[in-house]
Design an enzyme around this catalytic site. Structure first.
Site, PDB file in Angstrom:
ATOM      1  N   THR A  14       0.817  -1.220   0.000  1.00 31.07           N
ATOM      2  CA  THR A  14       0.000   0.000   0.000  1.00 31.07           C
ATOM      3  C   THR A  14       0.845   1.262   0.000  1.00 31.07           C
ATOM      4  O   THR A  14       0.479   2.263  -0.623  1.00 31.07           O
ATOM      5  CB  THR A  14      -0.900   0.006   1.269  1.00 31.07           C
ATOM      6  N   ASP A  58       1.402  -6.424  -4.646  1.00 29.01           N
ATOM      7  CA  ASP A  58       0.560  -6.468  -3.456  1.00 29.01           C
ATOM      8  C   ASP A  58       1.046  -7.705  -2.701  1.00 29.01           C
ATOM      9  O   ASP A  58       1.164  -8.789  -3.299  1.00 29.01           O
ATOM     10  CB  ASP A  58      -0.903  -6.620  -3.873  1.00 29.01           C
ATOM     11  N   SER A  59       1.329  -7.581  -1.418  1.00 29.09           N
ATOM     12  CA  SER A  59       1.977  -8.704  -0.726  1.00 29.09           C
ATOM     13  C   SER A  59       1.073  -9.920  -0.592  1.00 29.09           C
ATOM     14  O   SER A  59       1.525 -10.993  -0.208  1.00 29.09           O
ATOM     15  CB  SER A  59       2.530  -8.272   0.632  1.00 29.09           C
ATOM     16  N   SER A  60      -0.212  -9.779  -0.914  1.00 31.14           N
ATOM     17  CA  SER A  60      -1.083 -10.964  -0.961  1.00 31.14           C
ATOM     18  C   SER A  60      -0.616 -11.924  -2.050  1.00 31.14           C
ATOM     19  O   SER A  60      -0.948 -13.104  -2.025  1.00 31.14           O
ATOM     20  CB  SER A  60      -2.530 -10.564  -1.280  1.00 31.14           C
ATOM     21  N   THR A  90       1.476  -4.825   4.077  1.00 32.30           N
ATOM     22  CA  THR A  90       1.264  -5.290   5.452  1.00 32.30           C
ATOM     23  C   THR A  90       0.643  -6.688   5.507  1.00 32.30           C
ATOM     24  O   THR A  90       0.807  -7.394   6.500  1.00 32.30           O
ATOM     25  CB  THR A  90       0.336  -4.327   6.232  1.00 32.30           C
ATOM     26  N   ASP A  91      -0.078  -7.080   4.439  1.00 37.08           N
ATOM     27  CA  ASP A  91      -0.852  -8.320   4.530  1.00 37.08           C
ATOM     28  C   ASP A  91       0.001  -9.544   4.843  1.00 37.08           C
ATOM     29  O   ASP A  91      -0.410 -10.399   5.635  1.00 37.08           O
ATOM     30  CB  ASP A  91      -1.641  -8.553   3.232  1.00 37.08           C
ATOM     31  N   THR A 161       2.370 -10.492  14.310  1.00 35.18           N
ATOM     32  CA  THR A 161       1.204 -10.910  13.557  1.00 35.18           C
ATOM     33  C   THR A 161       0.371  -9.662  13.269  1.00 35.18           C
ATOM     34  O   THR A 161       0.384  -8.708  14.041  1.00 35.18           O
ATOM     35  CB  THR A 161       0.439 -12.013  14.323  1.00 35.18           C
ATOM     36  N   GLN A 273      -5.062 -21.575  18.018  1.00 29.90           N
ATOM     37  CA  GLN A 273      -5.762 -20.465  17.375  1.00 29.90           C
ATOM     38  C   GLN A 273      -5.738 -19.228  18.259  1.00 29.90           C
ATOM     39  O   GLN A 273      -6.012 -18.122  17.791  1.00 29.90           O
ATOM     40  CB  GLN A 273      -7.206 -20.862  17.069  1.00 29.90           C
TER      41      GLN A 273
END
Ligand code: ASP
Length: 337
Positions: A14, A58-60, A90-91, A161, A273
């Site tokens: 971003t 995009d880091s995705s 950031t993703d 995270t 989790q």
């Protein structure tokens, strides 16, 4: 004192995007905008050299091969710079930061990842503060690790995270204190930082593809779903369990199929989790058969650290038992004793 020289690797995210008809996408003249921001008189900034990736992503879209490219680019330039800043989306920043920490073991210079929630091109952007602080911290003699500089904190990369899509403090390290708090000054916590290692011990093996598969449990998850993942014969499976590392024992077929996978050589790892705390297999009766099925606990590592560490250990060509043993050992500050 000579002015420090920092390598600024721009990989995408971003921070370098602008609004397009399809939504945010990498902008073409990012280097010019960046130069404008970093050339303001009066700022005490180290010298920097920009290494912009030809195709910012995009880091995705990042893959283990992208982690490797960044690690190898840093290793190739290591002697030429005092520190490194990696501009990244950031993703999946925490995956890249974790992977870098395993490839760049014994690091004696700062490698700081940063990005922003709002593009640098927009008025309310958090990019300028993140970037300027990251550059200053990359010039520090006290940091010898891969860290994420974001919002009001510097965090250990392989403990981090992403916790917010909204807040400027997008990351947290639930099982480790912040390395620095950032206000008017950046205050380092020397007890939280890794000590300076004696010598670099970089490991840059070729990472495998599709070798590590996660299974996230939810009440009523059909066992044939778990079996279908195991049938893909991954080298490792990460079970995202409940609480302290619990799996349902209603149907004994689950432990049976996991035990068979372990016996065939799949490394089966249990994490929680829950974000904070550690896994202790067998604390509850429902988890008591897990160790016998060859399942190993992931201590207090983040999912990202487990996923990237498994890639790293498998890439080194370790046999399943060696991977199981090495997973619990601290490589780069990612796990507590
Ligand atoms: N999708 C973006 C990326 O990870 C989000 C960001 O940079 O904050 O590249």
């Amino acid at each position: 004192m000579t002015r420090k020289h920092i390598a600024l690797l721009y990989t995408g995210g971003t921070i370098g995007m602008a609004q397009t008809a399809q939504g945010y996408a990498p902008m073409p003249d990012f280097d010019r905008v960046l130069a404008g921001l970093l050339s303001r008189p009066g700022d005490e900034l180290p010298r920097y050299t920009l290494h912009a990736y030809v195709r910012p992503i995009d880091s995705s879209n990042a893959t283990p091969q992208d982690w490797q490219t960044i690690a190898r680019d840093i290793a190739a330039r290591y002697a030429d710079y005092d520190g490194f800043v990696v501009l990244h989306g950031t993703d999946t920043m925490t995956y890249t930061a974790s992977a870098l920490s395993f490839m760049l073991q014994g690091l004696r210079k700062p490698v700081i990842l940063t990005g922003s929630q709002v593009p640098l091109s927009l008025a309310r952007s958090d990019a300028a503060q993140n970037l300027v602080t990251a550059l200053q911290l990359a010039a520090s003699d006290a940091i010898h690790e891969v860290a994420i500089c974001f919002g009001q904190r510097l965090l250990r990369g392989n403990r981090a995270t992403k916790i917010s899509t909204e807040r400027f403090d997008a990351f947290d390290t639930p099982n480790h204190p912040a390395l620095a708090t950032i206000g008017i000054h950046a205050r380092l916590d020397h007890n939280a930082l890794l000590p300076r290692p004696a010598v670099e011990a970089f490991e840059l093996p070729d990472y495998p593809e599709a070798a590590v598969l996660p299974v996230r449990f939810a009440p009523g998850l059909p066992l044939r779903y778990v079996q279908s993942i195991l049938d893909l014969q991954p080298e490792a499976v990460i079970l995202q369990c409940y609480g302290a590392g619990n799996l349902p024992d209603r149907d004994p077929a689950l432990l049976r199929m996991l035990g068979e996978a372990s016996a065939r050589g799949t490394v089966v790892v249990a994490c929680s989790q829950a974000q904070q705390g550690r896994v202790s297999i067998g604390a509850y009766a429902v988890g008591s058969g897990m160790a016998a099925a060859g399942i190993v606990g992931a201590g207090d590592m983040t999912f990202e650290a487990i996923y990237t560490k498994l890639h790293h250990l498998l890439a080194r060509g370790l046999a399943p038992d060696a991977v199981r043993g090495a997973l619990a050992r601290d490589l780069a500050g990612e796990i507590s004793a």
